[in-house]
Write a protein that holds these residues in place. Structure first.
Motif, PDB file in Angstrom:
ATOM      1  N   ASN A   1       9.985 -79.010 -13.868  1.00 44.53           N
ATOM      2  CA  ASN A   1       9.106 -80.070 -14.352  1.00 44.53           C
ATOM      3  C   ASN A   1       8.287 -80.715 -13.252  1.00 44.53           C
ATOM      4  O   ASN A   1       7.208 -81.231 -13.476  1.00 44.53           O
ATOM      5  CB  ASN A   1       9.914 -81.151 -15.064  1.00 44.53           C
ATOM      6  N   SER A   2       8.841 -80.708 -12.039  1.00 41.96           N
ATOM      7  CA  SER A   2       8.102 -81.363 -10.954  1.00 41.96           C
ATOM      8  C   SER A   2       8.204 -80.540  -9.684  1.00 41.96           C
ATOM      9  O   SER A   2       9.058 -79.657  -9.563  1.00 41.96           O
ATOM     10  CB  SER A   2       8.702 -82.750 -10.690  1.00 41.96           C
ATOM     11  N   GLU A   3       7.328 -80.863  -8.735  1.00 44.61           N
ATOM     12  CA  GLU A   3       7.338 -80.198  -7.438  1.00 44.61           C
ATOM     13  C   GLU A   3       8.684 -80.444  -6.743  1.00 44.61           C
ATOM     14  O   GLU A   3       9.247 -79.560  -6.112  1.00 44.61           O
ATOM     15  CB  GLU A   3       6.171 -80.748  -6.593  1.00 44.61           C
ATOM     16  N   GLU A   4       9.173 -81.657  -6.921  1.00 46.13           N
ATOM     17  CA  GLU A   4      10.444 -82.029  -6.286  1.00 46.13           C
ATOM     18  C   GLU A   4      11.577 -81.127  -6.786  1.00 46.13           C
ATOM     19  O   GLU A   4      12.371 -80.604  -6.003  1.00 46.13           O
ATOM     20  CB  GLU A   4      10.756 -83.483  -6.631  1.00 46.13           C
ATOM     21  N   GLU A   5      11.614 -80.925  -8.093  1.00 39.13           N
ATOM     22  CA  GLU A   5      12.629 -80.062  -8.694  1.00 39.13           C
ATOM     23  C   GLU A   5      12.493 -78.636  -8.185  1.00 39.13           C
ATOM     24  O   GLU A   5      13.477 -77.957  -7.927  1.00 39.13           O
ATOM     25  CB  GLU A   5      12.474 -80.049 -10.226  1.00 39.13           C
ATOM     26  N   ARG A   6      11.244 -78.196  -8.056  1.00 42.20           N
ATOM     27  CA  ARG A   6      10.988 -76.837  -7.610  1.00 42.20           C
ATOM     28  C   ARG A   6      11.511 -76.645  -6.184  1.00 42.20           C
ATOM     29  O   ARG A   6      12.164 -75.660  -5.859  1.00 42.20           O
ATOM     30  CB  ARG A   6       9.494 -76.521  -7.672  1.00 42.20           C
ATOM     31  N   GLN A   7      11.202 -77.646  -5.329  1.00 42.49           N
ATOM     32  CA  GLN A   7      11.681 -77.594  -3.945  1.00 42.49           C
ATOM     33  C   GLN A   7      13.196 -77.536  -3.902  1.00 42.49           C
ATOM     34  O   GLN A   7      13.804 -76.783  -3.140  1.00 42.49           O
ATOM     35  CB  GLN A   7      11.178 -78.815  -3.153  1.00 42.49           C
ATOM     36  N   HIS A   8      13.810 -78.361  -4.742  1.00 40.91           N
ATOM     37  CA  HIS A   8      15.260 -78.410  -4.784  1.00 40.91           C
ATOM     38  C   HIS A   8      15.824 -77.046  -5.194  1.00 40.91           C
ATOM     39  O   HIS A   8      16.787 -76.552  -4.599  1.00 40.91           O
ATOM     40  CB  HIS A   8      15.709 -79.497  -5.768  1.00 40.91           C
ATOM     41  N   GLY A   9      15.179 -76.456  -6.197  1.00 38.45           N
ATOM     42  CA  GLY A   9      15.584 -75.132  -6.675  1.00 38.45           C
ATOM     43  C   GLY A   9      15.496 -74.093  -5.573  1.00 38.45           C
ATOM     44  O   GLY A   9      16.406 -73.289  -5.365  1.00 38.45           O
ATOM     45  N   LEU A  10      14.364 -74.127  -4.829  1.00 37.46           N
ATOM     46  CA  LEU A  10      14.154 -73.184  -3.734  1.00 37.46           C
ATOM     47  C   LEU A  10      15.216 -73.343  -2.657  1.00 37.46           C
ATOM     48  O   LEU A  10      15.749 -72.371  -2.122  1.00 37.46           O
ATOM     49  CB  LEU A  10      12.772 -73.416  -3.107  1.00 37.46           C
ATOM     50  N   GLN A  11      15.520 -74.610  -2.372  1.00 36.33           N
ATOM     51  CA  GLN A  11      16.483 -74.902  -1.320  1.00 36.33           C
ATOM     52  C   GLN A  11      17.865 -74.363  -1.697  1.00 36.33           C
ATOM     53  O   GLN A  11      18.566 -73.774  -0.864  1.00 36.33           O
ATOM     54  CB  GLN A  11      16.538 -76.418  -1.125  1.00 36.33           C
ATOM     55  N   GLN A  12      18.202 -74.557  -2.980  1.00 33.91           N
ATOM     56  CA  GLN A  12      19.486 -74.064  -3.467  1.00 33.91           C
ATOM     57  C   GLN A  12      19.567 -72.540  -3.348  1.00 33.91           C
ATOM     58  O   GLN A  12      20.591 -71.992  -2.952  1.00 33.91           O
ATOM     59  CB  GLN A  12      19.646 -74.453  -4.931  1.00 33.91           C
ATOM     60  N   LEU A  13      18.460 -71.901  -3.677  1.00 30.21           N
ATOM     61  CA  LEU A  13      18.391 -70.445  -3.611  1.00 30.21           C
ATOM     62  C   LEU A  13      18.633 -69.957  -2.181  1.00 30.21           C
ATOM     63  O   LEU A  13      19.413 -69.044  -1.926  1.00 30.21           O
ATOM     64  CB  LEU A  13      17.012 -69.988  -4.102  1.00 30.21           C
TER      65      LEU A  13
END
Ligand SMILES: [Zn+2]
Ligand SMILES: [Zn+2]
Length: 366
Positions: A68-80
């Motif tokens: 939903n947001s850039e922040e969420e996307r970054q978080h997702g990437l970091q987790q990956l």
């Protein structure tokens, strides 16, 4: 989960075998994100590493969810990335453990995984790839595939040469593997040169008396032993045993006290307490048992040296919570001390080791 089903590859998508990168014809039904050329590679991968990481691969290989947001996307990437880094280390340790146990074939798929995850995370020319190349080289050497080993090693060497930020530890590992390559090619001159470099770089990284430096001394000792330069070999084996003995003894002193208190107070069992990872434990077993085998042949003239290694093996297994093995080595030391009429003091110290184990057995730890 060893069931295999033929894979219907959707048109236009080329899927590759996890092991050899040939076109895939099967899929792992447990994760459905891992493909194989055939049953042979699927079985090999399963027993080497896939069984352990099958479920962990699902989030890595399914497409990213919608954020939903850039922040969420970054978080997702970091987790990956976090997950990938974990798998890099995990596969590396598994492969390394196989190598120390002499299971070279089993090490290959695990090492390949470590290499691929490294490529994904760090790019194709990063020094982070070097440890995985070295594992693959060592596995190839163990399988007698010298040409393949040389290829991996030159990849590793090339990567190190191009890099400006290569750590001492990596240099040390590279030279150790080059040393092993030249031992396999029976070029002992070159092998000695590389092992000396291994020791130099490992000493820069960890100090001269560190267990991570001991491997270089150990392989050098093996060369001298093979060349019948027994005095030199003996000095180096003594050094290696002393390094491991000191390391294990330090931990042993603290933990044997703590463990007995813990048993009395809480009746609780410790996890293994060597402070080593699985691969290092396997390395310790390999190094110390092979020194013990060499010492056995001189037990009549120098029983102290054999007993020293036996005691070190005792501490290792004691800290690994394997009390039957620990007891076995303490008994061997005790019997040898008696046979060779060693001092009462020496016999007593070994008896203490034995009593420590029986004390634990008298208070079964659950
Ligand atoms: Zn394949
Ligand atoms: Zn799977």
């Amino acid at each position: 989960m060893d069931i295999i089903y033929p894979l219907a590859v959707p048109k236009g998508r080329r899927l590759c075998c996890e092991v050899c990168e040939a076109p895939a014809e099967r899929v792992c039904t447990a994760c459905t994100v891992t493909y194989y050329c055939g049953v042979v590679h699927q079985r090999a991968d399963w027993s080497s590493i896939h069984e352990k990481i099958c479920q962990l691969l699902i989030p890595l290989r399914t497409s990213m969810p919608f954020y939903n947001s850039e922040e969420e996307r970054q978080h997702g990437l970091q987790q990956l990335r976090q997950r990938q880094k974990h798998l890099i280390e995990f596969c590396y340790t598994v492969a390394q453990k196989y190598l120390f146990e002499g299971k070279h074939e089993a090490a290959v798929p695990a090492a390949l995984h470590s290499l691929r995850f490294r490529m994904n995370v760090h790019g194709l020319s990063s020094v982070e790839l070097v440890p995985a190349y070295l594992l693959l080289a060592e596995a190839s050497l163990g399988l007698g595939q010298i040409v393949q080993a040389e290829e991996y090693l030159s990849q590793a060497q090339w990567t190190v040469l191009k890099s400006t930020e290569c750590r001492y530890a990596t240099h040390s590992l590279l030279h150790r593997n080059l040393g092993l390559l030249y031992i396999a090619k029976e070029n002992y001159e070159e092998a000695r040169y590389h092992l000396a470099n291994d020791i130099y770089f490992a000493s820069c990284a960890f100090g001269t008396e560190d267990i991570r430096t001991s491997g270089g001394y150990f392989h050098l000792a093996n060369i001298f032993h093979g060349l019948k330069k027994l005095d030199l070999a003996d000095t180096l084996y003594t050094k290696v045993s002393a390094i491991w003995s000191k390391y294990l003894n330090d931990r042993y002193q603290v933990l044997s006290r703590a463990r007995i208190q813990q048993v009395d107070l809480l009746g609780k069992r410790f996890e293994t307490d060597t402070g080593l990872d699985e691969a290092q434990e396997a390395e310790a077993i390999q190094i110390l048992t092979s020194i013990w085998n060499i010492r056995e042949s001189t037990s009549n003239t120098a029983p102290q040296k054999t007993i020293f290694v036996l005691k070190t093996l005792f501490m290792l297994y004691y800290l690994m919570m394997n009390s039957s093995k620990a007891q076995e080595y303490a008994m061997r030391a005790f019997n040898l001390a008696k046979e060779q009429h060693l001092s009462v003091h020496e016999q007593n110290t070994i008896e203490e080791l034995l009593s420590l184990i029986s004390a634990e057995e008298a208070h079964p730890i659950t």
